[in-house]
Design an enzyme around this catalytic site. Structure first.
Site, PDB file in Angstrom:
ATOM      1  N   ASP A 163     -74.975  -0.682  56.748  1.00 55.22           N
ATOM      2  CA  ASP A 163     -75.334  -1.795  57.618  1.00 55.22           C
ATOM      3  C   ASP A 163     -75.078  -3.190  57.039  1.00 55.22           C
ATOM      4  OD1 ASP A 163     -76.414   0.651  58.302  1.00 55.22           O
ATOM      5  OD2 ASP A 163     -78.254  -0.150  59.132  1.00 55.22           O
ATOM      6  N   GLU A 393     -84.953   7.102  50.075  1.00 53.37           N
ATOM      7  CA  GLU A 393     -83.761   6.781  50.856  1.00 53.37           C
ATOM      8  C   GLU A 393     -82.659   6.232  49.941  1.00 53.37           C
ATOM      9  OE1 GLU A 393     -84.626   3.847  53.836  1.00 53.37           O
ATOM     10  OE2 GLU A 393     -82.731   4.163  54.912  1.00 53.37           O
TER      11      GLU A 393
HETATM   12  C1  GLC Z   1     -79.552   3.408  57.949  1.00 53.86           C
HETATM   13  C2  GLC Z   1     -78.291   3.678  57.138  1.00 53.86           C
HETATM   14  C3  GLC Z   1     -77.426   4.691  57.839  1.00 53.86           C
HETATM   15  C4  GLC Z   1     -78.244   5.952  58.117  1.00 53.86           C
HETATM   16  C5  GLC Z   1     -79.553   5.634  58.842  1.00 53.86           C
HETATM   17  C6  GLC Z   1     -80.483   6.823  58.925  1.00 53.86           C
HETATM   18  O1  GLC Z   1     -79.251   2.788  59.149  1.00 53.86           O
HETATM   19  O2  GLC Z   1     -77.577   2.487  56.911  1.00 53.86           O
HETATM   20  O3  GLC Z   1     -76.286   5.008  57.094  1.00 53.86           O
HETATM   21  O4  GLC Z   1     -77.504   6.859  58.846  1.00 53.86           O
HETATM   22  O5  GLC Z   1     -80.239   4.617  58.160  1.00 53.86           O
HETATM   23  O6  GLC Z   1     -80.760   7.343  57.668  1.00 53.86           O
END
Ligand code: GLC
Length: 426
Positions: A163, A393
């Protein structure tokens, strides 16, 4: 496999995040099915429940659009705890989905599941998925590469899966922030704001969503009139690898359909990737297709070149030097952005933190290309991070602290399939 305690915890996380055939990335922060998260989840499930692994991918493809696109989120039901929900996307899809895609790792996963499975039922499931995967790849090669350049663009930073990467800073600066309406972010209610994209980024993300909705998410409209269209080394490399895996899958399934087309895509990408080479930073970088300007810094996805099968050339040596520079500057591999850059931010999402899934792809590519020492370092560090901090994460590359959401599906899956001492896969 002989399970250790962390293996058991990882299995429990996958089971807890299971919502009946699909998995959420983590409760509350991401309460729906996400595209590439699901593909990685399937790999995790494959270490202890192959049937469930197939189901994850099959449910992902329930969200596929008639034009082949597989959306980055499948909502199925609304959840007031998440923004932007289905009504903001306005896609009219059934089940409700977002309006763009995410890195296409699914074909590579399906190939692995099929290799592992070996049963007639497994062959049947792979055969049923093959035309869907082919249609999705075709969509990427046309919708996101309308001029046939051989590099894949994204219409939104969210489509890249990274992002707030500095890769998008310059292109995003040219997007008018949304002024038309107010909205309330939900992400910063779950996670400290210092670990998430800034408000200024978010206003621009919402502005691109508004323009996508106005385009009814039609690719040509988005490429021509959308405010953001940038070639992404991450998706380009992931798709190059996925194309090779799709071709291998077709061969092992004895399916003739698609061979030539896929081989053409691979050839086009191998020729086109040069456009992303940035000599000044010694690596492949994002390219703003609206302005023709290259992003001025190196992200960890540049190191997916080996994973994509680009192993020969002086460029590969230069890239390995770049990776060593990353590793010398950070105790924990692999920071998502160049730790020697002024833009590096060790806790802020895709501007510095380590992501276990990206490490698994980088490490796999390095091992395949014979860079054993580098591959070992990447895997060892991933293991260490999870052992010390847990299934976060993402992780701080300087201190090793966990950040973002906890009990995270793709971190648990990556542990089981690659980072755990008991993992059989390299
Ligand atoms: C965030 C990350 C993306 C991922 C999502 C769910 O938006 O940038 O890559 O798929 O989270 O984990």
């Amino acid at each position: 496999m002989a399970m250790n305690d962390l293996d058991e915890q990882a299995v429990a996380i996958l089971r807890t995040n299971d919502r009946g055939g699909f998995t959420v990335p983590t409760a509350r922060l991401y309460p729906f099915q996400w595209n590439w998260d699901s593909a990685f989840a399937a790999l995790g499930f494959s270490t202890f429940d192959l049937d469930r692994a197939w189901r994850e991918i099959e449910m992902l493809f329930e969200g596929q659009w008639p034009d082949g696109m597989v959306p980055h989120i499948i909502f199925r039901r609304d959840d007031p705890d998440y923004f932007p929900g289905p009504s903001v996307w306005g896609t009219e899809a059934e089940p409700p989905t977002s309006g763009h895609s995410q890195p296409p790792v699914a074909a590579s996963v399906v190939r692995m599941l099929h290799d592992k499975d070996g049963s007639e039922a497994g062959t049947g499931r792979a055969t049923a998925l093959y035309p869907k995967l082919l249609a999705w790849h075709r969509w990427f090669h046309t919708a996101r590469d309308p001029d046939g350049r051989g590099v894949i663009a994204v219409v939104h930073p969210w489509e890249s899966g990274r992002d707030n990467s500095p890769d998008w800073d310059a292109a995003l600066a040219n997007v008018e922030p949304t002024a038309a309406r107010s909205y309330v972010r939900r992400d910063t209610g779950h996670v400290d704001a210092s670990m998430r994209p800034t408000q200024s980024d978010y206003d621009r993300y919402m502005s691109i969503v508004d323009s996508g909705r106005a385009c009814r998410w039609q690719p040509a409209c988005m490429a021509d009139t959308g405010p953001f269209f940038a070639a992404d080394p991450g998706i380009t490399f992931v798709l190059m690898r996925a194309d090779r895996d799709l071709l291998a899958l077709a061969e092992s399934l004895d399916i003739a359909e698609g061979h030539e087309e896929i081989a053409d895509w691979i050839a086009r990408a191998e020729a086109g990737i040069d456009r992303l080479w940035n000599d000044a930073v010694g690596g492949y970088t994002a390219l703003d297709l609206k302005t023709g300007k290259s992003a001025g810094g190196l992200s960890s996805v540049a190191f997916l070149a080996w994973y994509a099968g680009l192993v020969e050339s002086a460029r590969a040596d230069k890239l390995a030097d770049g990776l060593r520079r990353f590793l010398d500057a950070a105790p924990f591999a692999v920071p998502s952005f160049d730790p020697t850059s002024a833009k590096f931010d060790r806790m802020r999402y895709w501007r510095g933190p380590v992501w276990a899934v990206i490490n698994s792809l980088i490490g796999r590519g390095l091992a395949e290309a014979g860079h054993t020492k580098l591959a070992d370092r990447v895997r060892r560090d991933t293991r260490k991070l999870i052992e010390r901090a847990g299934f976060f994460e993402y992780f701080d590359p300087q201190t090793g602290a966990g950040a973002g959401g906890g009990n995270f599906t793709w971190t648990a899956a990556t542990w089981l399939v690659w980072a755990s001492p008991s993992a059989s896969e390299v």
